[in-house]
Design an enzyme around this catalytic site. Sequence first.
Site, PDB file in Angstrom:
ATOM      1  CB  THR A   2       4.106   0.271   3.177  1.00 19.03           C
ATOM      2  OG1 THR A   2       4.226   0.127   1.761  1.00 19.03           O
ATOM      3  CG2 THR A   2       2.636   0.151   3.563  1.00 19.03           C
ATOM      4  N   GLY A   3       6.825   2.437   2.779  1.00 19.86           N
ATOM      5  CA  GLY A   3       8.279   2.529   2.798  1.00 19.86           C
ATOM      6  C   GLY A   3       8.982   1.776   1.699  1.00 19.86           C
ATOM      7  CE  LYS A   4       5.059   0.844  -2.837  1.00 23.38           C
ATOM      8  NZ  LYS A   4       4.147   1.330  -1.795  1.00 23.38           N
ATOM      9  CB  THR A   5      10.719   5.177  -2.165  1.00 20.42           C
ATOM     10  OG1 THR A   5       9.676   5.087  -3.129  1.00 20.42           O
ATOM     11  CG2 THR A   5      11.851   6.006  -2.727  1.00 20.42           C
ATOM     12  CG  ASP A  54     -23.515   4.125  14.126  1.00 22.74           C
ATOM     13  OD1 ASP A  54     -22.289   4.219  13.955  1.00 22.74           O
ATOM     14  OD2 ASP A  54     -24.152   4.809  14.951  1.00 22.74           O
ATOM     15  CG  HIS A 107     -22.369   3.778  19.629  1.00 24.84           C
ATOM     16  ND1 HIS A 107     -22.788   2.711  18.866  1.00 24.84           N
ATOM     17  CD2 HIS A 107     -22.622   4.898  18.883  1.00 24.84           C
ATOM     18  CE1 HIS A 107     -23.275   3.160  17.717  1.00 24.84           C
ATOM     19  NE2 HIS A 107     -23.200   4.486  17.713  1.00 24.84           N
ATOM     20  N   PRO A 133       0.831  -1.211   0.000  1.00 22.93           N
ATOM     21  CG  PRO A 133      -0.706  -1.566   1.687  1.00 22.93           C
ATOM     22  CD  PRO A 133       0.603  -2.049   1.191  1.00 22.93           C
ATOM     23  CD  GLU A 169     -21.147   8.976  19.680  1.00 22.21           C
ATOM     24  OE1 GLU A 169     -20.519   7.909  19.821  1.00 22.21           O
ATOM     25  OE2 GLU A 169     -21.531   9.377  18.557  1.00 22.21           O
TER      26      GLU A 169
END
Length: 650
Positions: free
Chosen positions: A222-225, A516, A444, A219, A441
């Site tokens: 994610t730090g590919k480069t 919701d 919930h 994705p 809230e």
Amino acid sequence: MDPVKPVRKESNSEQPPVRWMVIWLVMMGVFLAVYQYMSTGAEKYKTIPFRPDFVALVNDGKVKNCVVMIGADNRQYIRGELLELDPQTKRVGRFEVNVPITEYLQKILDEKKINYKFEYPNTLLMQILSSPLLVLLVTVLIFFLFWRQIRMAGRGAMSFGKSRARLMTREKNKTTFKDVAGVDEAREEVQEIIEFLRDPKRFQKLGGRIPKGVLLVGPPGTGKTLLAKAIAGEAEVPFFSISGSDFVEMFVGVGASRVRDMFEQGKKNAPCIIFIDEIDAVGRSRFSGIGGGHDEREQTLNALLVEMDGFDTQEGVIIIAATNRPDVLDQALLRPGRFDRQIVIDLPALEGREAILKIHAERVKLESGVDLRRVARGTPGFSGADLANLINEAALLAARRGVEAIQLPDLEEARDKVRWGRERRSRVLDEKEKRLTAYHESGHAIVLNGVEEAEPLHKVTIIPRGQALGATLQLPEKDRYTEGRKKLEGMLTGLMGGRVAEELVFGDITTGAQSDIKQATRLARLMVCEWGMSPKMGPQNFSEREEVLFLGREVNRSQEISEDTARRIDEEVSRLLGEAYERATQILRTHRDKLDLITHLLLERETLDGREVAALVKFGRLPTAEELAALDAAEKPSVAPAAAPPQPEM
């Protein structure tokens, strides 16, 4: 160990002569300016009025000759010389006078037998155009712009065919594995590439062949480069970086030429790493399908395929590419012999997120004792880029508050801001809406606290954030990759808590539960259609096939389920939602007094901690400071990895 070859710089003859062209242009401009000054700049004219000075000079016979000038802006004036010398300069006196061209003027000039003529002023542009220097200037431009480029082995004028790969040498690339975290498995897979670049003979003597290409898949953020730079930094070799979109230009054939030039540069600087970012821009499937084809991109892809077949890894050139769309890549690009190895770089797990936060925290001033693991627990689904942004936002928040170091509340506020948006205190709610939101809230929170296998409650707030008027947030104890049916049913029940609270208290329902209901319906349909969690439908998949239409695959899709099956699926989804609604109703009726208590405190304080909600439900009062400290001490950090459960919000 073989020493790494130094990076060889290309000769100056292959560089575009932009610098020399600028120097020549400046020299030509200076020369033309000097020429213009010497030809016309020395002439000085004294401006005199038409009447009485000019008329008097004409009548006295003191005018030697004159020229009637007609400018481009219809400005008319006379320049002339006098018979007498100027007493100050001892030169022939020159004069200039603005005058309309009339018959009277011509008459007096004719009577005094003064020579005159009509001329247009010789501007600098006209002098340049009429000067032989123009031919020299054009010749120089042609030489620098075309002839020198033609000598560059057919790379085309203006260097269109030259690769735009940016070279980062060993001295400039300081990135190593100490700057990378959360991708331990990927680091292990690329370790042998680093060893090969350091010592090729170690692998060659066994007959092994190192992969020609490595495809990093994951994705965004994610730090590919970063990982590719770290590989080059660890191996201490040059690093060529280029984007897939840099290959495609408006001119046909430029992309293929740039691919060939890129591989030539790589071979000259071997051993090295060539990194192609976003390779899906040029490596998309060549199957045109309904959407048509793209000849230029396909030619570039063909050139890339041929070049990867034509070089040997023994030369020390490793191709690393990155993409977040591996599904659209051409299969010929992924076959063994080209990109032999695919490395998946997924979103970091809990341990990885904590390590990433520590790396970025070293660059800011963090208060001692801040629990980064608590922050990591509350960031499931965050990429490395998200975590870097979180630290930066926390630093900005701390600076805005005027404190000397970043504190835990700054990190938690930054996390909420990155995930759900900034608090919108400017959105003013009237008392009725605020009370409705508080009950929603609170419903919930109480239901999530009462179902089994629920994630711990983090906090409940009625402060608008993003598009939500309030939120009930949970903090996962660990990362999860699978979920049981009981927990999913509990999540459905928690999602229904807000709507049930509205109906119990006000006897009416509002649109506040839209998010919701949408989330609960999607979750229930997944349970029935994809996860096989319906006893009535059994372990069978009923999801529709989804394909990318422009790839030309599965164009003639057919409905694989009958109308009767679709009706039974709808019945099962309705059953799951109905049971969750009834269960939430039962829990809230049991704790009806706690619902009013939590709502009252929410209206008073706007935000409640999850431990405070748990104590209110259990004991009917807020916990003391000693009890909160005991709860903090009892929390044991988990080391397992996770995915965030759905977050109920209004």
